[in-house]
Design a protein around this motif. Sequence first.
Motif, PDB file in Angstrom:
ATOM      1  N   GLN A   8      -0.600   4.014   0.912  1.00 49.55           N
ATOM      2  CA  GLN A   8      -1.336   4.861   1.836  1.00 49.55           C
ATOM      3  C   GLN A   8      -0.572   5.010   3.143  1.00 49.55           C
ATOM      4  OE1 GLN A   8      -5.417   3.350   2.081  1.00 49.55           O
ATOM      5  NE2 GLN A   8      -4.861   2.130   0.330  1.00 49.55           N
ATOM      6  N   ARG A   9      -0.657   6.182   3.719  1.00 53.90           N
ATOM      7  CA  ARG A   9      -0.032   6.426   5.007  1.00 53.90           C
ATOM      8  C   ARG A   9      -1.020   6.111   6.124  1.00 53.90           C
ATOM      9  NH1 ARG A   9       1.658  12.476   4.034  1.00 53.90           N
ATOM     10  NH2 ARG A   9      -0.428  12.367   3.113  1.00 53.90           N
ATOM     11  N   PRO A  10      -0.585   5.449   7.187  1.00 50.62           N
ATOM     12  CA  PRO A  10      -1.484   5.216   8.321  1.00 50.62           C
ATOM     13  C   PRO A  10      -2.051   6.527   8.832  1.00 50.62           C
ATOM     14  CG  PRO A  10       0.513   3.909   8.545  1.00 50.62           C
ATOM     15  CD  PRO A  10       0.739   4.857   7.399  1.00 50.62           C
ATOM     16  N   THR A  11      -3.308   6.490   9.229  1.00 51.11           N
ATOM     17  CA  THR A  11      -3.961   7.679   9.742  1.00 51.11           C
ATOM     18  C   THR A  11      -4.044   7.621  11.254  1.00 51.11           C
ATOM     19  OG1 THR A  11      -6.102   6.620   9.528  1.00 51.11           O
ATOM     20  CG2 THR A  11      -5.355   7.923   7.674  1.00 51.11           C
ATOM     21  N   SER A  38       0.824  -1.198   0.000  1.00 53.88           N
ATOM     22  CA  SER A  38       0.000   0.000   0.000  1.00 53.88           C
ATOM     23  C   SER A  38       0.861   1.252   0.000  1.00 53.88           C
ATOM     24  CB  SER A  38      -0.912   0.011   1.225  1.00 53.88           C
ATOM     25  OG  SER A  38      -1.545   1.255   1.349  1.00 53.88           O
ATOM     26  N   TYR A  91      -5.026   2.486   8.712  1.00 54.24           N
ATOM     27  CA  TYR A  91      -4.912   2.379   7.268  1.00 54.24           C
ATOM     28  C   TYR A  91      -6.196   2.877   6.585  1.00 54.24           C
ATOM     29  CZ  TYR A  91      -1.271  -0.789   8.855  1.00 54.24           C
ATOM     30  OH  TYR A  91      -0.187  -1.328   9.504  1.00 54.24           O
ATOM     31  N   GLY A  92      -6.024   3.450   5.415  1.00 55.00           N
ATOM     32  CA  GLY A  92      -7.163   3.775   4.562  1.00 55.00           C
ATOM     33  C   GLY A  92      -7.931   5.020   4.916  1.00 55.00           C
ATOM     34  N   MET A 135      -0.566  -3.896   3.505  1.00 49.09           N
ATOM     35  CA  MET A 135      -0.470  -2.594   4.143  1.00 49.09           C
ATOM     36  C   MET A 135       0.879  -2.402   4.824  1.00 49.09           C
ATOM     37  SD  MET A 135      -3.526  -1.197   3.589  1.00 49.09           S
ATOM     38  CE  MET A 135      -3.591  -2.037   1.979  1.00 49.09           C
ATOM     39  N   ALA A 136       1.408  -3.464   5.419  1.00 54.52           N
ATOM     40  CA  ALA A 136       2.679  -3.436   6.142  1.00 54.52           C
ATOM     41  C   ALA A 136       3.202  -4.872   6.188  1.00 54.52           C
ATOM     42  CB  ALA A 136       2.487  -2.872   7.554  1.00 54.52           C
TER      43      ALA A 136
END
Length: 441
Positions: free
Chosen positions: A5-8, A3, A259-260, A369-370
Amino acid sequence: MKSTQRPTARGSMRPYTAYYSVSGWNQIQTDSGRCHDKVLEGNQRAKFAIVGAGFAGAATARRLAELYPGEEIILLDALPAGEGAAGRSSGFMLDRVETKIDARNTGPQADWQTAILQAGLGWLKQTTSGHGIDCDWHDIGHYKTSTTLQGARELDGLLARLDSKGISYRRLSSQDIGDEMGTAHCTNGVWLPNCVLVQPARLIHGLLSTLPEQVKVYTKSPVDRIAMGNPHTLHVGPHEIKADVVILCTNVTLPFFGYGGDRQLTVYTYAGMTPELDDVEMAKLGMGATWGATPVERLGATTRKLTSRRFLFRTGFSYKNELPPAEIGTVLREMYSKHFPQMKNHTFEYSWGGALSMTRNGDPIFGKMARNVYALSACNASGILKMTALGKLLAESIKGVDSALLQDTERFSKPSWIPPEPLRSIGVSFNLSRMKKAMRS
């Protein structure tokens, strides 16, 4: 697929979605075939821990069990069995993207979406047949309707796309709409053969209760947090699960786990289910014993006449938060009486909200994701078939089982970035106002 995407930040997110009311589908589900709740007790060790026991989680668990025989798999859900999004849908399984309410894509991406839907349908048909899952399966097609001038134009556009692909349909006259559906509110309609109707709570109960023995299912067991490590540690109240691989099928609450959050948003839709109706009232809802209809308009009403002698009416929309129960009931009753004024009363025995995970461009969140963490989210209102197929493919991706469909899935699973608040709410409000205006045309 790693991914980007950066963790939120977790912010005020909860590890699960609490609902004000229970699902009517789940309440009328009989005890036979029910996946009874078993709460996690004690510490556990597993190869895989899957968070979220909806259609995505169930499919991922089933396929992993096939690919990793003998390995321990734990499937968790925060809610009672069937009370999540899987048991709150309308039970439509449409296998062509052109007939979805949100069918914005064309070309290869649309072909992939149809392939995903048809793969999900094929696997569910095989699974339900092979395990004798009674989910009120009706392969009878469905109606697509419009109630506005804008909807009529959109319906004409849909038919043009169907014509270009050689897909059959039957256009309905006003008399047909009245005879077959019992409503004069719909001004245009077609019947399409590409849909299976199911009782969604019975389906998810059946899928969960027939998982292989190596899959341990725990419900009413919310994951409070995940400590990353080797193995990862999932904290469930006072208990811990250590797992080599964590798979998040948590849909709207994926951002809680980091995530996401910049790729998906949460919307709620609302459904009401009548008490059992007598013969006179059932006859007012058309000639057939059962049927289903979805609207062309994004804010239109989804309706189903059920073999259980009930009627399902779904309409309404809210962003981020579920409406209070009294407001849900008011919205449903007003629209139900508008669409079906001939009914003796317009009460519902059950009414409920359901949370949907949506992305800006309609693409799902899918993949890695990781390290040893995977996620599947963003059903985009196509939960049963799409999330079943994607769950199966995610398991195959983890194992390294390649296919053309998996390659296309990784290619097209690129959800667009969504601006943060307050821009996000402003954008949603603007689009909602535009859709409401179209409904008045």
